[in-house]
Design an enzyme around this catalytic site. Structure first.
Site, PDB file in Angstrom:
ATOM      1  N   LYS A  22     -20.678 -12.019 -79.373  1.00 44.35           N
ATOM      2  CA  LYS A  22     -20.214 -10.668 -79.023  1.00 44.35           C
ATOM      3  C   LYS A  22     -19.395 -10.008 -80.129  1.00 44.35           C
ATOM      4  O   LYS A  22     -19.354  -8.784 -80.221  1.00 44.35           O
ATOM      5  CB  LYS A  22     -19.401 -10.713 -77.728  1.00 44.35           C
ATOM      6  CG  LYS A  22     -20.269 -11.023 -76.524  1.00 44.35           C
ATOM      7  CD  LYS A  22     -19.509 -11.002 -75.216  1.00 44.35           C
ATOM      8  CE  LYS A  22     -20.465 -11.403 -74.108  1.00 44.35           C
ATOM      9  NZ  LYS A  22     -19.944 -11.163 -72.777  1.00 44.35           N
TER      10      LYS A  22
ATOM     11  N   GLY B 166     -12.006 -14.744 -77.152  1.00 45.41           N
ATOM     12  CA  GLY B 166     -13.311 -14.291 -77.644  1.00 45.41           C
ATOM     13  C   GLY B 166     -13.665 -12.900 -77.120  1.00 45.41           C
ATOM     14  O   GLY B 166     -12.793 -12.139 -76.680  1.00 45.41           O
ATOM     15  N   GLY B 167     -14.952 -12.592 -77.180  1.00 42.18           N
ATOM     16  CA  GLY B 167     -15.420 -11.264 -76.809  1.00 42.18           C
ATOM     17  C   GLY B 167     -15.094 -10.890 -75.375  1.00 42.18           C
ATOM     18  O   GLY B 167     -14.654  -9.775 -75.095  1.00 42.18           O
TER      19      GLY B 167
ATOM     20  N   ASP C 222     -18.872  -4.967 -70.378  1.00 42.20           N
ATOM     21  CA  ASP C 222     -18.068  -6.019 -69.729  1.00 42.20           C
ATOM     22  C   ASP C 222     -16.738  -5.466 -69.214  1.00 42.20           C
ATOM     23  O   ASP C 222     -16.291  -5.814 -68.118  1.00 42.20           O
ATOM     24  CB  ASP C 222     -17.747  -7.140 -70.728  1.00 42.20           C
ATOM     25  CG  ASP C 222     -18.888  -8.122 -70.905  1.00 42.20           C
ATOM     26  OD1 ASP C 222     -19.787  -8.167 -70.045  1.00 42.20           O
ATOM     27  OD2 ASP C 222     -18.865  -8.858 -71.917  1.00 42.20           O
TER      28      ASP C 222
HETATM   29  P1  NAP Z   1     -16.721 -16.710 -76.916  1.00 44.45           P
HETATM   30  O1  NAP Z   1     -16.713 -15.455 -77.711  1.00 44.45           O
HETATM   31  O2  NAP Z   1     -17.462 -17.885 -77.382  1.00 44.45           O
HETATM   32  O3  NAP Z   1     -15.171 -17.021 -76.694  1.00 44.45           O
HETATM   33  C1  NAP Z   1     -14.686 -17.916 -75.797  1.00 44.45           C
HETATM   34  C2  NAP Z   1     -13.219 -18.236 -76.092  1.00 44.45           C
HETATM   35  O4  NAP Z   1     -12.939 -19.337 -75.271  1.00 44.45           O
HETATM   36  C3  NAP Z   1     -12.965 -18.662 -77.519  1.00 44.45           C
HETATM   37  O5  NAP Z   1     -12.499 -17.565 -78.259  1.00 44.45           O
HETATM   38  C4  NAP Z   1     -11.918 -19.761 -77.378  1.00 44.45           C
HETATM   39  O6  NAP Z   1     -10.584 -19.228 -77.518  1.00 44.45           O
HETATM   40  C5  NAP Z   1     -12.100 -20.238 -75.962  1.00 44.45           C
HETATM   41  N1  NAP Z   1     -12.786 -21.549 -75.946  1.00 44.45           N
HETATM   42  C6  NAP Z   1     -14.019 -21.839 -76.415  1.00 44.45           C
HETATM   43  N2  NAP Z   1     -14.295 -23.159 -76.236  1.00 44.45           N
HETATM   44  C7  NAP Z   1     -13.202 -23.697 -75.652  1.00 44.45           C
HETATM   45  C8  NAP Z   1     -12.849 -24.997 -75.222  1.00 44.45           C
HETATM   46  N3  NAP Z   1     -13.687 -26.043 -75.368  1.00 44.45           N
HETATM   47  N4  NAP Z   1     -11.633 -25.166 -74.636  1.00 44.45           N
HETATM   48  C9  NAP Z   1     -10.790 -24.125 -74.470  1.00 44.45           C
HETATM   49  N5  NAP Z   1     -11.063 -22.872 -74.880  1.00 44.45           N
HETATM   50  C10 NAP Z   1     -12.259 -22.659 -75.442  1.00 44.45           C
HETATM   51  O7  NAP Z   1     -17.280 -16.439 -75.444  1.00 44.45           O
HETATM   52  P2  NAP Z   1     -17.267 -15.070 -74.637  1.00 44.45           P
HETATM   53  O8  NAP Z   1     -18.456 -14.289 -74.994  1.00 44.45           O
HETATM   54  O9  NAP Z   1     -15.910 -14.468 -74.787  1.00 44.45           O
HETATM   55  O10 NAP Z   1     -17.511 -15.575 -73.124  1.00 44.45           O
HETATM   56  C11 NAP Z   1     -16.584 -16.422 -72.490  1.00 44.45           C
HETATM   57  C12 NAP Z   1     -17.053 -16.779 -71.084  1.00 44.45           C
HETATM   58  O11 NAP Z   1     -17.081 -15.621 -70.243  1.00 44.45           O
HETATM   59  C13 NAP Z   1     -18.479 -17.352 -71.022  1.00 44.45           C
HETATM   60  O12 NAP Z   1     -18.502 -18.394 -70.077  1.00 44.45           O
HETATM   61  C14 NAP Z   1     -19.316 -16.191 -70.541  1.00 44.45           C
HETATM   62  O13 NAP Z   1     -20.500 -16.612 -69.864  1.00 44.45           O
HETATM   63  C15 NAP Z   1     -18.333 -15.527 -69.586  1.00 44.45           C
HETATM   64  N6  NAP Z   1     -18.640 -14.121 -69.358  1.00 44.45           N
HETATM   65  C16 NAP Z   1     -19.018 -13.732 -68.106  1.00 44.45           C
HETATM   66  C17 NAP Z   1     -19.298 -12.398 -67.864  1.00 44.45           C
HETATM   67  C18 NAP Z   1     -19.686 -11.953 -66.486  1.00 44.45           C
HETATM   68  O14 NAP Z   1     -20.277 -10.884 -66.365  1.00 44.45           O
HETATM   69  N7  NAP Z   1     -19.376 -12.706 -65.461  1.00 44.45           N
HETATM   70  C19 NAP Z   1     -19.205 -11.447 -68.896  1.00 44.45           C
HETATM   71  C20 NAP Z   1     -18.796 -11.891 -70.150  1.00 44.45           C
HETATM   72  C21 NAP Z   1     -18.532 -13.226 -70.374  1.00 44.45           C
HETATM   73  P3  NAP Z   1      -9.475 -20.029 -78.399  1.00 44.45           P
HETATM   74  O15 NAP Z   1     -10.219 -20.564 -79.583  1.00 44.45           O
HETATM   75  O16 NAP Z   1      -8.502 -18.969 -78.756  1.00 44.45           O
HETATM   76  O17 NAP Z   1      -8.933 -21.094 -77.532  1.00 44.45           O
END
Ligand code: NAP
Length: 245
Positions: free
Chosen positions: A64, A124-125, A100
């Site tokens: 994202k 993250g995003g 989102d």
């Molecule tokens: P992303 O860009 O990969 O970021 C996720 C963040 O989570 C990272 O910046 C990291 O923050 C943290 N993280 C990653 N792996 C981790 C681990 N093993 N332990 C602890 N923290 C961890 O992902 P994203 O796009 O933001 O999405 C995040 C989640 O939201 C996903 O599961 C996605 O499916 C969900 N989501 C759902 C919707 C919906 O409509 N329901 C919409 C958007 C996203 P730090 O490095 O700072 O700890």
């Protein structure tokens, strides 16, 4: 055929295709399809879009933010958030949007929850979109990160003491606990020193539901919500952009 897609590194968890296929069916659009397109990196993104005549696509973990430099244009909301989950293709130009934030805000407002502060797990995003929505509600919030830096981030160990006595919203915007890693949780609530009855937990995960984090929080008295309603809303908003409704 009008082609739409979701891109991400791994998409086994995603219900987006199911949602769009049902939408096309309900609208009688037999000339539309929505595919899941796993990408190990964003190399070759624009070539794929043009070659496959993709008219719009959604973006998920972990692209994202990474996708932004590859786009030709960003709308003002996506630019303010710094993350894109929806891209429209206009005369071969890729235009980034963020649905989102609006979807989360809409869904959160329908909970009726009362809280005075919020903590967003992850940076993250999705976390950025959540923070944008919380700014609109004027709710003070901090990010919780494994590697905190800056004034607006704390570490997981500091969370329990940072919460204090205020009614609190915690949002899980990490992928931890999502299918297939369903036994994982980003937060060990057994170490929490606070009573959870004045807590609300919004987990953006929808597969599975409840997540382990939701189950743990609910068993301690918190109100909990999964990300399914947000998923549907952001998809609906994406469809409005794809179809120029
Ligand atoms: P992303 O860009 O990969 O970021 C996720 C963040 O989570 C990272 O910046 C990291 O923050 C943290 N993280 C990653 N792996 C981790 C681990 N093993 N332990 C602890 N923290 C961890 O992902 P994203 O796009 O933001 O999405 C995040 C989640 O939201 C996903 O599961 C996605 O499916 C969900 N989501 C759902 C919707 C919906 O409509 N329901 C919409 C958007 C996203 P730090 O490095 O700072 O700890």
């Amino acid at each position: 055929m009008h082609r739409y897609a979701l891109i991400g590194k791994r998409l086994g968890h995603s219900w987006s295709q199911r949602w769009f296929e049902a939408k096309f069916k309900s609208l009688g659009l037999s000339d539309c399809c929505y595919q899941l397109h796993e990408m190990a990196s964003l190399d070759g993104l624009k070539q794929w879009v043009l070659h496959d005549a993709i008219q719009g696509f959604n973006v998920t973990v972990p692209y994202k933010q990474q996708i932004i430099p590859l786009l030709d244009e960003l709308d003002t909301t996506a630019s303010a958030i710094g993350a894109v989950n929806c891209v429209t293709v206009e005369d071969g130009r890729l235009v980034g949007h963020n649905t989102d934030a609006e979807a989360f805000l809409w869904s959160l407002q329908h909970t009726g929850w009362v809280f005075r502060q919020a903590f967003v797990l992850g940076t993250g995003g999705a976390a950025r979109a959540v923070a944008f929505a919380l700014r609109q509600l004027q709710v003070p919030h901090l990010f919780v990160s494994r590697t905190p830096h800056g004034n607006d981030q704390i570490g997981y160990r500091e969370l329990s003491s940072a919460i204090g006595l205020q009614p609190t919203l915690i949002v899980n915007a990490t992928p931890v606990g999502m299918y297939p890693n369903v036994d994982e949780t980003p937060l060990d609530l057994s170490s929490f020193n606070v009573h959870l009855s004045s807590f609300c937990l919004y987990d953006l995960t929808y597969n599975p539901s409840p997540t382990r984090l939701m189950r743990d929080a609910a068993s301690l008295g918190a109100s909990v919500k999964d990300g399914l309603e947000m998923l549907h809303r952001q998809a609906d908003l994406s469809w409005s952009l794809f179809s120029h409704e």
